[in-house]
Design a protein around this motif. Structure first.
Motif, PDB file in Angstrom:
ATOM      1  N   ASP A 258       0.836  -0.606   0.185  1.00 42.15           N
ATOM      2  CA  ASP A 258       0.180   0.473  -0.047  1.00 42.15           C
ATOM      3  C   ASP A 258       1.053   1.473   0.274  1.00 42.15           C
ATOM      4  N   VAL A 259       2.046   1.196   0.879  1.00 38.49           N
ATOM      5  CA  VAL A 259       3.373   2.683   0.765  1.00 38.49           C
ATOM      6  C   VAL A 259       3.539   2.868  -0.660  1.00 38.49           C
ATOM      7  N   PHE A 260       3.845   1.597  -1.426  1.00 39.36           N
ATOM      8  CA  PHE A 260       4.672   1.142  -2.629  1.00 39.36           C
ATOM      9  C   PHE A 260       3.854   1.786  -3.670  1.00 39.36           C
ATOM     10  N   VAL A 261       1.994   1.533  -3.360  1.00 38.06           N
ATOM     11  CA  VAL A 261       1.060   2.209  -4.406  1.00 38.06           C
ATOM     12  C   VAL A 261       1.548   3.909  -4.190  1.00 38.06           C
ATOM     13  N   GLN A 262       0.994   4.495  -2.844  1.00 37.58           N
ATOM     14  CA  GLN A 262       0.761   4.877  -2.736  1.00 37.58           C
ATOM     15  C   GLN A 262       1.687   6.370  -3.616  1.00 37.58           C
ATOM     16  N   GLU A 263       2.744   5.704  -3.036  1.00 36.83           N
ATOM     17  CA  GLU A 263       4.021   6.417  -3.891  1.00 36.83           C
ATOM     18  C   GLU A 263       4.759   6.886  -5.224  1.00 36.83           C
ATOM     19  N   TYR A 264       4.263   5.659  -6.316  1.00 34.93           N
ATOM     20  CA  TYR A 264       4.325   5.315  -7.339  1.00 34.93           C
ATOM     21  C   TYR A 264       3.118   5.823  -7.611  1.00 34.93           C
ATOM     22  N   GLN A 265       1.853   6.514  -7.388  1.00 30.54           N
ATOM     23  CA  GLN A 265       1.435   7.161  -7.838  1.00 30.54           C
ATOM     24  C   GLN A 265       1.156   8.668  -8.360  1.00 30.54           C
ATOM     25  N   LYS A 266       2.203   9.383  -6.970  1.00 28.82           N
ATOM     26  CA  LYS A 266       2.800  10.086  -7.549  1.00 28.82           C
ATOM     27  C   LYS A 266       3.133  10.616  -8.295  1.00 28.82           C
ATOM     28  N   TYR A 267       4.039   9.712  -8.994  1.00 28.56           N
ATOM     29  CA  TYR A 267       4.540   9.644 -10.780  1.00 28.56           C
ATOM     30  C   TYR A 267       3.621   9.889 -11.811  1.00 28.56           C
ATOM     31  N   LEU A 268       3.135   8.179 -11.731  1.00 23.07           N
ATOM     32  CA  LEU A 268       1.751   7.979 -12.897  1.00 23.07           C
ATOM     33  C   LEU A 268       1.010   6.932 -12.229  1.00 23.07           C
ATOM     34  N   ALA A 269      -0.214   6.763 -13.239  1.00 24.04           N
ATOM     35  CA  ALA A 269      -0.888   6.130 -12.491  1.00 24.04           C
ATOM     36  C   ALA A 269      -0.305   4.149 -12.380  1.00 24.04           C
ATOM     37  N   PHE A 270      -1.114   3.508 -11.366  1.00 25.04           N
ATOM     38  CA  PHE A 270      -0.361   2.561 -11.513  1.00 25.04           C
ATOM     39  C   PHE A 270      -1.137   1.105 -11.660  1.00 25.04           C
ATOM     40  N   PRO A 271      -0.520   0.856 -13.234  1.00 19.66           N
ATOM     41  CA  PRO A 271      -1.208   0.012 -14.363  1.00 19.66           C
ATOM     42  C   PRO A 271      -1.802  -1.430 -13.847  1.00 19.66           C
ATOM     43  N   ASP A 272      -2.936  -2.073 -13.924  1.00 21.14           N
ATOM     44  CA  ASP A 272      -3.603  -3.087 -13.581  1.00 21.14           C
ATOM     45  C   ASP A 272      -3.049  -3.926 -13.988  1.00 21.14           C
ATOM     46  N   ILE A 273      -2.985  -4.915 -13.391  1.00 21.92           N
ATOM     47  CA  ILE A 273      -1.983  -6.437 -13.888  1.00 21.92           C
ATOM     48  C   ILE A 273      -2.811  -7.541 -13.573  1.00 21.92           C
ATOM     49  N   ALA A 274      -4.220  -7.311 -13.046  1.00 19.95           N
ATOM     50  CA  ALA A 274      -4.863  -8.241 -12.894  1.00 19.95           C
ATOM     51  C   ALA A 274      -5.111  -9.042 -14.387  1.00 19.95           C
ATOM     52  N   SER A 275      -4.650  -8.710 -15.313  1.00 24.66           N
ATOM     53  CA  SER A 275      -5.204  -9.907 -16.812  1.00 24.66           C
ATOM     54  C   SER A 275      -3.639 -10.225 -17.082  1.00 24.66           C
ATOM     55  N   TYR A 276      -2.230 -10.174 -16.246  1.00 23.44           N
ATOM     56  CA  TYR A 276      -1.524 -10.113 -16.977  1.00 23.44           C
ATOM     57  C   TYR A 276      -0.507 -10.725 -15.546  1.00 23.44           C
ATOM     58  N   ARG A 277      -0.937 -10.736 -14.628  1.00 25.94           N
ATOM     59  CA  ARG A 277      -0.584 -11.648 -13.221  1.00 25.94           C
ATOM     60  C   ARG A 277      -0.480 -13.406 -13.797  1.00 25.94           C
ATOM     61  N   LEU A 278      -1.614 -14.193 -14.080  1.00 27.09           N
ATOM     62  CA  LEU A 278      -0.887 -15.516 -14.241  1.00 27.09           C
ATOM     63  C   LEU A 278       0.205 -15.831 -15.371  1.00 27.09           C
TER      64      LEU A 278
END
Length: 305
Positions: A258-278
């Motif tokens: 959660d901390v990682f995502v919060q900081e990452y989103q200060k720079y760009l949108a966090f990708p949706d990886i659901a369709s890539y994960r497997l």
């Protein structure tokens, strides 16, 4: 003790061999650094020289050719580590320009394609390799900032960091070919292979960025709760950001994620990886990215984002 002296002598001999072809400083001593992993692709020496302490890394083609990650790096990204170390300065330049974390000063490098030893010589950076026990919110924020700023460097082609000439349309087919070839070697079949094949139709990256395919905490040094350097730069390529994020998902608990995502989103949108994960989880398993040998446990690991 005899083995250690022989190893130190080997490092000294290699340094002197390289010195004959390069403007390297006078060597005072070379001390072998034990490898952290049995399948490490480099031999390491800490060298005391007239210009300060340095780290000499020597790559062996035989070890690389037997390594799952480098086999797949070669097939998918056309990376040949012993040859491409001659272009290590390109990786160095990109990280100095785009990244936010320090990296060791590059003194010299060479690849076997240049009829020289495949090696990297860098200045020593003091610090301790990061372990899980070191992780704090501040450290995760520093880490996220580095990943996000690199992911801002977006392009439409992928491949080697210094020669990313593969078109986006080729990514799904090359990924499928790599997964099938190496799944056969490990005799991986249904149900996971079927699930991955079904999902592959959705694996269409919008852009490609610099990613590190062996991105682990032990590649970074820490001192007083501050990341002092990223020290292992070999496995950088231009690839889909989702692939690196799937790898990082394994290494964070939910609070850290959660901390990682919060900081990452200060720079760009966090990708949706659901369709890539497997698909990317299977690829990383075949690469032996984090040493997991149980496929079911790997594929069902908790989702952090």
């Amino acid at each position: 003790m005899v083995e250690k002296r022989d190893s130190d002598k080997a490092g000294s001999n290699l340094f002197q061999q390289l010195k004959s072809d390069s403007a390297l400083p006078e060597l005072y001593s070379a001390e072998r650094i034990p490898s952290l992993f049995e399948d490490s692709t480099h031999q390491l020496w800490r060298c005391e020289t007239a210009d300060g302490d340095m780290i000499l890394k020597r790559c062996h083609r035989t070890t690389v050719e037997q390594s799952p990650i480098w086999q797949m790096m070669h097939q998918l990204f056309d990376v040949s580590l012993p040859d491409d170390l001659a272009h290590f300065h390109a990786i160095q330049a990109m990280l100095e320009k785009q990244g936010v974390l320090p990296i060791p000063e590059l003194i010299a490098c060479g690849g076997e394609a240049d009829d020289s030893a495949a090696f990297v010589l860098s200045r020593v950076v003091e610090g301790e390799a990061i372990q899980k026990k070191h992780l704090t919110d501040d450290l995760v924020i520093q880490f996220a900032r580095q990943i996000a700023t690199l992911h801002l460097k977006q392009q439409t082609t992928w491949g080697k960091l210094f020669q990313a000439d593969k078109v986006a349309e080729d990514w799904p087919a090359m990924l499928l070919k790599t997964l099938l070839r190496h799944s056969r070697k490990l005799r991986i079949g249904e149900p996971w292979l079927y699930k991955v094949m079904t999902q592959l139709e959705q694996v269409t990256p919008r852009y490609f960025v610099p990613i590190m395919l062996d991105n682990r905490w032990d590649q970074y040094l820490i001192n007083d709760n501050k990341i002092t350097a990223l020290v292992d730069l070999d496995a950088f390529v231009i690839g889909p950001p989702e692939l690196e994020l799937v790898l990082l998902e394994y290494q964070l608990d939910q609070k850290q994620a959660d901390v990682f995502v919060q900081e990452y989103q200060k720079y760009l949108a966090f990708p949706d990886i659901a369709s890539y994960r497997l698909s990317y989880r299977l690829l990383l398993f075949l690469m032996n990215a984090l040493g997991e040998s149980n496929l079911d446990r790997w594929m069902t690991s908790p989702h952090r984002w």
